[in-house]
Enzyme design. Sequence first.
Site, PDB file in Angstrom:
ATOM      1  N   ASP A  40       6.956   2.004  -6.857  1.00 36.68           N
ATOM      2  CA  ASP A  40       7.042   1.939  -8.324  1.00 36.68           C
ATOM      3  C   ASP A  40       7.224   3.359  -8.899  1.00 36.68           C
ATOM      4  OD1 ASP A  40       6.897   0.965 -10.902  1.00 36.68           O
ATOM      5  OD2 ASP A  40       4.770   0.423 -10.831  1.00 36.68           O
ATOM      6  N   TYR A 134      -1.572  -2.696  -2.416  1.00 39.00           N
ATOM      7  CA  TYR A 134      -2.161  -4.043  -2.556  1.00 39.00           C
ATOM      8  C   TYR A 134      -2.651  -4.650  -1.231  1.00 39.00           C
ATOM      9  CZ  TYR A 134      -0.834  -4.382  -7.520  1.00 39.00           C
ATOM     10  OH  TYR A 134      -0.728  -4.203  -8.884  1.00 39.00           O
TER      11      TYR A 134
HETATM   12  N1  AR6 Z   1      11.275   2.976  -0.527  1.00 39.45           N
HETATM   13  C1  AR6 Z   1      10.931   1.878   0.189  1.00 39.45           C
HETATM   14  N2  AR6 Z   1       9.647   1.550   0.414  1.00 39.45           N
HETATM   15  C2  AR6 Z   1       8.684   2.348  -0.109  1.00 39.45           C
HETATM   16  C3  AR6 Z   1       8.962   3.509  -0.866  1.00 39.45           C
HETATM   17  C4  AR6 Z   1      10.339   3.814  -1.067  1.00 39.45           C
HETATM   18  N3  AR6 Z   1      10.722   4.881  -1.783  1.00 39.45           N
HETATM   19  N4  AR6 Z   1       7.772   4.071  -1.231  1.00 39.45           N
HETATM   20  C5  AR6 Z   1       6.790   3.309  -0.712  1.00 39.45           C
HETATM   21  N5  AR6 Z   1       7.328   2.280  -0.030  1.00 39.45           N
HETATM   22  P1  AR6 Z   1       3.368   0.005  -2.723  1.00 39.45           P
HETATM   23  P2  AR6 Z   1       2.261  -2.639  -3.462  1.00 39.45           P
HETATM   24  C6  AR6 Z   1       6.676   1.160   0.698  1.00 39.45           C
HETATM   25  O1  AR6 Z   1       1.999   0.598  -2.666  1.00 39.45           O
HETATM   26  O2  AR6 Z   1       1.483  -2.724  -2.207  1.00 39.45           O
HETATM   27  C7  AR6 Z   1       1.931   0.792  -7.273  1.00 39.45           C
HETATM   28  O3  AR6 Z   1       1.067   1.777  -7.755  1.00 39.45           O
HETATM   29  C8  AR6 Z   1       5.264   1.343   1.160  1.00 39.45           C
HETATM   30  O4  AR6 Z   1       5.240   2.025   2.409  1.00 39.45           O
HETATM   31  O5  AR6 Z   1       4.450   0.781  -3.366  1.00 39.45           O
HETATM   32  O6  AR6 Z   1       3.047  -3.844  -3.889  1.00 39.45           O
HETATM   33  C9  AR6 Z   1       2.272  -0.248  -8.341  1.00 39.45           C
HETATM   34  O7  AR6 Z   1       2.306   0.305  -9.629  1.00 39.45           O
HETATM   35  C10 AR6 Z   1       4.830  -0.104   1.335  1.00 39.45           C
HETATM   36  O8  AR6 Z   1       5.269  -0.605   2.576  1.00 39.45           O
HETATM   37  O9  AR6 Z   1       3.345  -1.436  -3.478  1.00 39.45           O
HETATM   38  C11 AR6 Z   1       1.155  -1.243  -8.179  1.00 39.45           C
HETATM   39  O10 AR6 Z   1       0.014  -0.861  -8.913  1.00 39.45           O
HETATM   40  C12 AR6 Z   1       5.616  -0.850   0.253  1.00 39.45           C
HETATM   41  O11 AR6 Z   1       6.610   0.076  -0.210  1.00 39.45           O
HETATM   42  C13 AR6 Z   1       0.863  -1.197  -6.707  1.00 39.45           C
HETATM   43  O12 AR6 Z   1       1.268   0.077  -6.246  1.00 39.45           O
HETATM   44  C14 AR6 Z   1       4.779  -1.310  -0.922  1.00 39.45           C
HETATM   45  O13 AR6 Z   1       3.798  -0.347  -1.239  1.00 39.45           O
HETATM   46  C15 AR6 Z   1       1.659  -2.241  -5.950  1.00 39.45           C
HETATM   47  O14 AR6 Z   1       1.268  -2.231  -4.599  1.00 39.45           O
END
Ligand code: AR6
Length: 186
Positions: A40, A134
């Site tokens: 995000d 999450y």
């Molecule tokens: N490209 C692809 N994947 C990514 C990237 C990127 N640039 N950066 C991280 N990931 P998360 P959630 C991966 O925490 O669990 C936020 O603060 C990461 O390694 O981004 O759905 C939001 O505002 C992981 O595998 O999302 C919410 O409050 C995946 O993306 C909360 O986090 C998801 O990690 C949502 O949590």
Amino acid sequence: MKYKIDNAEIILKIGDITEEDTEAIVNAANSTLMGGGGVDGAIHRKGGPSILEECKRIREKEYPEGLPTGEAVITTGGNLKAKYVIHTVGPVCHGKFTQREKQLLYNAYYNSLKIAKENKIKTVAFPSISTGAYRCPVEEAAKTALKAAIDFIKTENYLQQVRFVLFTEDIYEKYSEALKEIINEI
Ligand code: AR6
């Protein structure tokens, strides 16, 4: 890894979703739609302030109480290569994955693809929703994500490509295993 299904293909790759050139990329947002960490934060940083401005308008007009888990909305992509960003909210798992978390995660993927179709978007890239902050278990989340994409492709016969852009090799391996398992079951 690539898998052809009807007229579409599912692609698994390691990468940074903010670099993808699909028509839309999906953001693993939270209910506030006001940005955050992880993917995000990266999308808002690279996409620029116009995305947040659109999110604010959507909040005010359509979701004053916040976007419910499993739902999705769309904005333009600002400075990103992708023309659109689809924002969805996955479940908060804290390590557990019961029928409830599974259904909500399925909805997040399925509803994102529905919004894509409504906007005539045929190529979509997803991150691994809910498996970072999450804390949903990646193996289970991967199966659910892939199942939702395959179900949508088979039901709607509209999309050309669904790309899963996985941030680490470890997550990529788990998605690959899940896809192989699903292919064997089909
Ligand atoms: N490209 C692809 N994947 C990514 C990237 C990127 N640039 N950066 C991280 N990931 P998360 P959630 C991966 O925490 O669990 C936020 O603060 C990461 O390694 O981004 O759905 C939001 O505002 C992981 O595998 O999302 C919410 O409050 C995946 O993306 C909360 O986090 C998801 O990690 C949502 O949590």
